[in-house]
Motif scaffolding. Sequence first.
Motif, PDB file in Angstrom:
ATOM      1  N   PHE A 105       3.830  -1.735   0.768  1.00 39.44           N
ATOM      2  CA  PHE A 105       3.262  -0.471   0.884  1.00 39.44           C
ATOM      3  C   PHE A 105       3.751   0.398  -0.469  1.00 39.44           C
ATOM      4  CE2 PHE A 105       1.456   3.674   2.015  1.00 39.44           C
ATOM      5  CZ  PHE A 105       0.346   3.493   2.841  1.00 39.44           C
ATOM      6  N   PHE A 123      -2.581 -13.635   5.793  1.00 40.05           N
ATOM      7  CA  PHE A 123      -4.015 -12.895   6.394  1.00 40.05           C
ATOM      8  C   PHE A 123      -5.302 -13.532   5.977  1.00 40.05           C
ATOM      9  CE2 PHE A 123      -0.596  -9.633   6.225  1.00 40.05           C
ATOM     10  CZ  PHE A 123      -0.904  -9.153   7.332  1.00 40.05           C
ATOM     11  N   LEU A 170       2.537 -11.047  14.503  1.00 38.94           N
ATOM     12  CA  LEU A 170       3.001 -11.073  13.217  1.00 38.94           C
ATOM     13  C   LEU A 170       4.517 -10.844  13.123  1.00 38.94           C
ATOM     14  CD1 LEU A 170       0.826  -8.110  11.520  1.00 38.94           C
ATOM     15  CD2 LEU A 170       0.649 -10.872  11.520  1.00 38.94           C
ATOM     16  N   ALA A 274       2.547   0.043   9.112  1.00 38.53           N
ATOM     17  CA  ALA A 274       1.100   0.117   8.616  1.00 38.53           C
ATOM     18  C   ALA A 274       0.287  -0.592   9.625  1.00 38.53           C
ATOM     19  CB  ALA A 274       1.461  -0.718   7.261  1.00 38.53           C
ATOM     20  N   GLY A 275       0.762  -1.513  10.338  1.00 42.71           N
ATOM     21  CA  GLY A 275      -0.183  -2.068  11.287  1.00 42.71           C
ATOM     22  C   GLY A 275      -0.385  -1.820  12.654  1.00 42.71           C
ATOM     23  N   LEU A 330     -14.630   4.421  12.670  1.00 53.19           N
ATOM     24  CA  LEU A 330     -13.630   4.421  11.368  1.00 53.19           C
ATOM     25  C   LEU A 330     -14.301   5.441  10.516  1.00 53.19           C
ATOM     26  CD1 LEU A 330     -12.638   0.960  11.095  1.00 53.19           C
ATOM     27  CD2 LEU A 330     -11.182   2.628  12.003  1.00 53.19           C
ATOM     28  N   PRO A 335      -8.293   6.556  10.778  1.00 51.58           N
ATOM     29  CA  PRO A 335      -6.801   6.844  10.773  1.00 51.58           C
ATOM     30  C   PRO A 335      -6.171   7.136   9.833  1.00 51.58           C
ATOM     31  CG  PRO A 335      -7.586   4.916  12.024  1.00 51.58           C
ATOM     32  CD  PRO A 335      -8.646   5.448  11.041  1.00 51.58           C
ATOM     33  N   PHE A 339      -4.677   9.337   1.293  1.00 48.60           N
ATOM     34  CA  PHE A 339      -3.617   8.699   0.726  1.00 48.60           C
ATOM     35  C   PHE A 339      -3.366   8.934  -0.679  1.00 48.60           C
ATOM     36  CE2 PHE A 339      -6.156   5.422  -1.432  1.00 48.60           C
ATOM     37  CZ  PHE A 339      -7.314   5.144  -0.434  1.00 48.60           C
ATOM     38  N   PRO A 415     -12.549   3.269   4.646  1.00 48.98           N
ATOM     39  CA  PRO A 415     -11.247   3.749   5.687  1.00 48.98           C
ATOM     40  C   PRO A 415     -10.088   2.856   5.381  1.00 48.98           C
ATOM     41  CG  PRO A 415     -13.061   2.459   6.444  1.00 48.98           C
ATOM     42  CD  PRO A 415     -13.594   2.892   5.395  1.00 48.98           C
ATOM     43  N   GLY A 425      -4.241  -5.878   5.961  1.00 49.11           N
ATOM     44  CA  GLY A 425      -4.388  -6.217   7.214  1.00 49.11           C
ATOM     45  C   GLY A 425      -5.553  -5.904   7.711  1.00 49.11           C
ATOM     46  N   PHE A 428      -7.400  -8.535   9.642  1.00 46.09           N
ATOM     47  CA  PHE A 428      -6.551  -8.397  11.160  1.00 46.09           C
ATOM     48  C   PHE A 428      -7.071  -7.412  12.036  1.00 46.09           C
ATOM     49  CE2 PHE A 428      -3.187  -7.429  13.860  1.00 46.09           C
ATOM     50  CZ  PHE A 428      -2.430  -8.487  14.211  1.00 46.09           C
TER      51      PHE A 428
END
Length: 489
Positions: A105, A123, A170, A274-275, A330, A335, A339, A415, A425, A428
């Motif tokens: 990240f 992934f 994971l 992060a997931g 979304l 969420p 950033f 998103p 991800g 996923f």
Amino acid sequence: MGDTTRPPEGDTTRPPEGDTTRPPDPGGLPVLGNVHELASDALGFYERRSAEHGGVVRYDVFGTESYLVTDPEAIGQILVADHDRFVKGEMPREQLGGLLGDGLFLAEGEAWREQRTAIRSAFFRERVAAHGDAMVERARETAASWEDGGVVDLHAAATEYAFAVLAESLLGSDIERERETVRAAAEAITDRFDMRRPTSFLPEWLPTPTNRRYRRRLDALRETIRDLVAERRAAGPPADPGAADDLLGTLVAAAELGALDDELVDNAVTFLFAGHETSALGLTYALYCLADAPEFQARVHAEVASLGADPTPADLRECPTLTAAVDEALRLYPPVHSFFREPTEPVSLGGYRVPAGVVLTLSPWAVHRDGRWWDDPETYRPERWLRETEDGGVVHGDDRPGPATGERPEHAYFPFGGGPRHCVGMRFARQELRLAIGTLLRRVRLEPVTAELSVQASANARPDGPVRVRVHARDEWSSCDPDGPSDTR
Ligand code: HEM
């Protein structure tokens, strides 16, 4: 490196010589800048500033100049067209470095490329599809734990669900026994980044009580993860990163081959965070929005009920209504509300000159609620993602014209970010949300109890309190054994 002093011909993204046009300054207090406005309502601040001043606007946090970017074209330029002129930069590292270390990240440049290449295979479509059973099974367990007529907090239920899925698919289910350590760390992170506290904008090294607790709990978490990684390494890695059956296996195999060794623990922590919360929030918002839109909830139910069994990853292509329900949630409640990036050289954005090193805040929250790109932006309207076909069916497709522009620009919806650093991800998460919702709504109908959703900005956009719904078992389930009617296929 080429000559960076002379813009290549025809390059409109570098500022013309002598261009000193600065983005509008929305004003703020001496020293504090706009901290008080961010602390009282950060998400509203982003929305208002964007609506009042356009797609690139300055703001100030304790003397650090930042630019809020909400112009979709400028966002595309930063994330895609000119991505190599931008880095994540100092700010996210100062804020999150203690947690995520040098994992995917926060990594930059060659180190990032190497990690992304090593991790990518975890992934791939088939690998993600292989986690479908765990996603459905955990949703069955969630539904089975709900009582007909009872009230549940969707945020608590979705957090437990997303953690269980991530743990199993994971990181290996060993992490499940460390649930309490992870929960305590997650709580400390939420407090640390709660933007309602002005101190959340200060660096992590200041010894405030919140920061001290944050540090303590992160240390405990990293210690736990370190043990887990050591156990997995001792058990012997799969020979090939692509052959591992969970992400930790991929990371360990890559480390044995010499890549990612130093970042192994950082990446395990990165993926855990992060997931986990992001997916839990997406699921909370999507389920609440559906509870609050009974007609659309009935359409999603009809679609998944017609499958004759719980959905599989392959079924999702045939579920446009379910997909629209998730995409719209979304949009309205992304969420990751914002950033950051920093230009490594002066650039021109939205017609303004932006110096190197300035903090750029990209806000899905503000862009997704902008009336220039979205009709009735504050309303949950999943129909906007559906198109009727000539034979009377529906397909998922977002090619409707935007209200003011004739066509909605690509980055009016992001998103999961965009470009080479988009969310690794994403596949996923989109699979997980749809399989969870499809499996749950085959069994239950949801009715809102919390009258209005109130969301606050922390590291992610979180509900302000419990998100309550009443659960009604579907007739065909309440009269049958807990596993429900037998599959019809
Ligand atoms: C609804 C759920 C999710 C949302 C909304 C979301 C959103 C995002 C966004 C916006 C970014 C880009 C940040 C940036 O460019 O600075 C990102 C990156 C990332 N996400 Fe997600 N995410 C979700 C789920 C997941 C899941 C399930 C995982 C892992 C299992 C994950 C792992 C990551 C990682 C590792 C990155 C960094 C990628 C890189 O820099 O190469 N995310 N996510």
